[in-house]
Design a protein around this motif. Structure first.
Motif, PDB file in Angstrom:
ATOM      1  N   ARG A 196      11.683   0.894   2.384  1.00 16.44           N
ATOM      2  CA  ARG A 196      11.155  -0.341   1.312  1.00 16.44           C
ATOM      3  C   ARG A 196      12.144  -0.572   0.695  1.00 16.44           C
ATOM      4  O   ARG A 196      12.691   0.042  -0.293  1.00 16.44           O
ATOM      5  CB  ARG A 196       9.840   0.120   0.527  1.00 16.44           C
ATOM      6  CG  ARG A 196       8.776   0.755   1.441  1.00 16.44           C
ATOM      7  CD  ARG A 196       8.332  -0.140   2.462  1.00 16.44           C
ATOM      8  NE  ARG A 196       7.188   0.376   3.190  1.00 16.44           N
ATOM      9  CZ  ARG A 196       7.155   1.243   4.427  1.00 16.44           C
ATOM     10  NH1 ARG A 196       8.344   1.981   4.771  1.00 16.44           N
ATOM     11  NH2 ARG A 196       5.991   1.612   4.881  1.00 16.44           N
TER      12      ARG A 196
ATOM     13  N   THR B  73       1.039   5.125   5.976  1.00 18.75           N
ATOM     14  CA  THR B  73       1.918   4.749   7.155  1.00 18.75           C
ATOM     15  C   THR B  73       3.175   5.857   7.402  1.00 18.75           C
ATOM     16  O   THR B  73       3.507   5.874   8.639  1.00 18.75           O
ATOM     17  CB  THR B  73       2.526   3.265   6.900  1.00 18.75           C
ATOM     18  OG1 THR B  73       1.457   2.369   6.291  1.00 18.75           O
ATOM     19  CG2 THR B  73       3.112   2.513   8.082  1.00 18.75           C
TER      20      THR B  73
ATOM     21  N   LYS C 251       0.846  -1.327   0.023  1.00 16.30           N
ATOM     22  CA  LYS C 251      -0.166  -0.003  -0.069  1.00 16.30           C
ATOM     23  C   LYS C 251       0.929   1.142   0.067  1.00 16.30           C
ATOM     24  O   LYS C 251       0.571   2.131  -0.786  1.00 16.30           O
ATOM     25  CB  LYS C 251      -0.926  -0.066   1.128  1.00 16.30           C
ATOM     26  CG  LYS C 251      -2.072  -1.069   1.467  1.00 16.30           C
ATOM     27  CD  LYS C 251      -2.930  -0.958   2.562  1.00 16.30           C
ATOM     28  CE  LYS C 251      -2.387  -1.130   3.732  1.00 16.30           C
ATOM     29  NZ  LYS C 251      -1.659  -2.343   4.128  1.00 16.30           N
TER      30      LYS C 251
HETATM   31 MG    MG Z   1       1.612   1.154   4.893  1.00 17.90          MG
END
Ligand code: MG
Ligand code: UAG
Ligand code: ATP
Ligand code: API
Length: 484
Positions: free
Chosen positions: A328, A136, A112
């Motif tokens: 990430r 987030t 996401k």
């Molecule tokens: Mg997230």
């Protein structure tokens, strides 16, 4: 705002407060309430907002929205679902900002955050648009960054952020929509132009209890989207394709019936390349983020762009200059002959994906350092233990955010899944020490994956957040004499 205006569209089941009243704001927490506000009592998982109604009045609340009115006389307004009411009241308070922008929602277990960043980059690149973001890592009003405490905030904060975006000239807003948010009505009433589904794998069973419930929770998004973008390579994506009410646009790596597919996929240590094929158009995509799963994130983003009527070549050009997302698959600069990667993998599927991806470009050993969060899905712990032992050459078992749990008990849950694999490993509960150990024992050509905490710059132990930034830990280690 006058109470009657604020109540527009809110179905009351009863009221003892007669007449109109001017309100200074809305609050759902007595620890943060101003005199003259409307207090909304939310039923909770830890406690219950109804227990704080008296305190709200003592602090000057002008009226109370609740599911069960107290017996004594008071300014009560009752509703069937207080969280749904909070969402409607908040949208009224902030003047329905979502109606002034094109709002895109992204749901799914993994991908996401990455997808929302890529959507923002696409919209900025193709349209030159000002784009807000909720998720987030951070919330963003165009370029301005605001701290995020959860993936999808409470409805009041969501509406407040959307208002700030609209007022700042954002034409688009992209947001992560967690399954908690959908069940707890945090995004009620938002008309999503497109909703993107990434994938569904195990997580959050502490909250949803079963995968069926979890799938149903994520599916709630498509009751409020004009178009659903669905991953046909995921079982839940195929399920939604059969049952959602809105038009769908599907993507897949290789299913020809999908509206968008990826051909001639090539994976590199620093990027992915493939041909995006859709009805009547084909374009070569070069996205500077590695990982097999990156193909899926790219497909979801391209599909979403196509549902907005953006030309495929423009979308692809914008993705060519997109940057990776903090935490990430982030490579940490190190003055040494091995590689350190920080990744937010905190689910079984994500851990499997990141370790498989890293294996593809690791000349030496794949070393995995990870733990599991406390007060979260316990059943994923042994599964993640098994995946790490199966896919890494060496595992450093440690802690993630223990929250209120005993770190040793969490480690025991993880180790129960390791079985007889024989993969060499070490257990070091203190994450800072564990990172130092891993750095000291890495060899030339190894890739060390620090999994689970991604962008986080803290570790939550016993309800207290202690500063812990893995980038700083790695840098500090190499600054010490002799550690090269
Ligand atoms: Mg997230
Ligand atoms: C399980 C869950 O989502 N819980 C959320 C829920 O808390 P709760 O129902 O337990 O609230 P509670 O503590 O029982 O309190 C009930 C009510 O009394 C109020 N209260 C409480 C104490 C007081 O003195 N006065 C007072 O008025 C509280 O503000 C609340 O309105 O409602 C609260 C108010 O909005 C949220 O802060 C809280 O999120 C907690 C912190 C949380 O950890 N949530 C996580 C699990 C979460 O939402 N995660 C998702 C998914 C992550 C992802 O996959 O990316 C997310 O979107 O972040
Ligand atoms: N499409 C994908 N499929 C599977 N795994 C993915 C995918 N994209 C990213 N990942 C993995 O999942 C991790 C989390 O990615 P990301 O933060 O984008 O997901 P998220 O859904 O926002 O997570 P969260 O629910 O915690 O907010 C990444 O660090 C990577 O390991
Ligand atoms: N959004 C996820 C974040 C998990 C991050 C991981 N570091 C952990 O603490 O488990 C959750 O609330 O479950």
């Amino acid at each position: 705002m006058r109470l009657e205006k604020l109540l527009s569209g809110v179905a009351l089941t009863g009221r003892t407060l007669d007449g109109d009243v001017e309100l200074s704001g809305i609050s759902y927490d007595t620890r943060d309430i101003a005199p003259g506000a409307l207090f909304v009592a939310l039923p909770g998982y830890k406690t219950d907002g109804h227990k704080f109604i008296r305190e709200a009045l003592e602090k000057g609340a002008a009226a109370v929205v609740c599911e069960r009115a107290p017996e004594e006389p008071g300014p009560w307004l009752t509703v069937a679902d207080a969280r749904a009411a909070l969402a409607a009241l908040s949208a009224n308070w902030f003047g329905h900002p979502a109606r002034e922008m094109t709002v895109l929602g992204v749901t799914g277990t993994n991908g996401k955050t990455t997808t929302t960043y890529l959507l923002k980059a696409m919209l900025e690149g193709v349209l030159g648009a000002r784009v807000g973001l909720i998720g987030t890592n951070q919330n963003m009003i165009g370029e301005k960054s605001l701290p995020a405490h959860r993936t999808t905030p409470e409805s009041y904060e969501v509406q407040k952020l959307l208002r700030e975006m609209a007022d700042a000239g954002c034409t688009h807003a992209v947001m992560e929509v967690s399954s908690h948010a959908l069940v707890l009505h945090r995004v009620d009433g938002i008309p999503f132009r497109t909703g993107v589904f990434t994938n569904l794998t195990q997580d959050h069973l502490d909250f949803h209890k079963t995968m069926e419930n979890y799938r149903a929770a994520k599916g709630l998004l498509f009751r409020q989207t004009a178009t659903a973008v669905l991953n046909l390579d995921d079982e839940a994506g195929r399920f939604y394709a059969e049952c959602v009410d809105c038009p769908t646009f599907t993507y897949s790596e290789n299913k020809d019936e999908a509206d968008l597919t990826a051909k001639n996929i090539r994976l590199f240590p620093d990027r992915v390349e493939f041909e995006a094929v859709t009805l009547g158009a084909i374009s070569r995509v070069k996205l500077p983020i590695p990982g097999g799963f990156t193909i899926y994130n790219a497909l979801g983003v391209i599909a979403c762009g196509l549902t907005l009527g953006l030309p495929l070549p423009d979308i692809v050009r914008a993705l060519g200059t997109a940057r990776g997302v903090k935490g990430r698959i982030e490579v940490v600069p190190t003055p040494t002959d091995y590689t350190v990667i920080i990744d937010y993998a905190h689910t079984p599927d994500a851990l499997e994906n990141i370790l498989t991806t890293v294996r593809g470009f690791t000349p030496g050993r794949v070393v995995c350092l990870f733990g599991c969060g406390g007060d979260r899905d316990r059943s994923k712990r042994p599964i993640m233990g098994g995946i790490a032992a199966d896919l890494a050459d060496f595992v450093v078992f440690t802690s993630d955010n223990p929250r209120t749990e005993d770190p040793r008990a969490i480690l025991e849950d993880i180790l129960a899944g390791v079985g007889e694999s024989g993969t060499p490993n070490v257990v070091i509960s203190d994450r800072r020490e564990a990172i130092r150990w891993a750095l000291a024992n890495a060899r030339a050509g190894d890739v060390l994956v620090l999994a689970g905490k991604g962008h986080e710059t803290y570790q939550e132990i016993d309800g207290v957040q202690h500063h812990l930034d893995e980038r700083e830990e790695v840098a500090a280690y190499f600054q010490e004499p002799g550690n090269r």
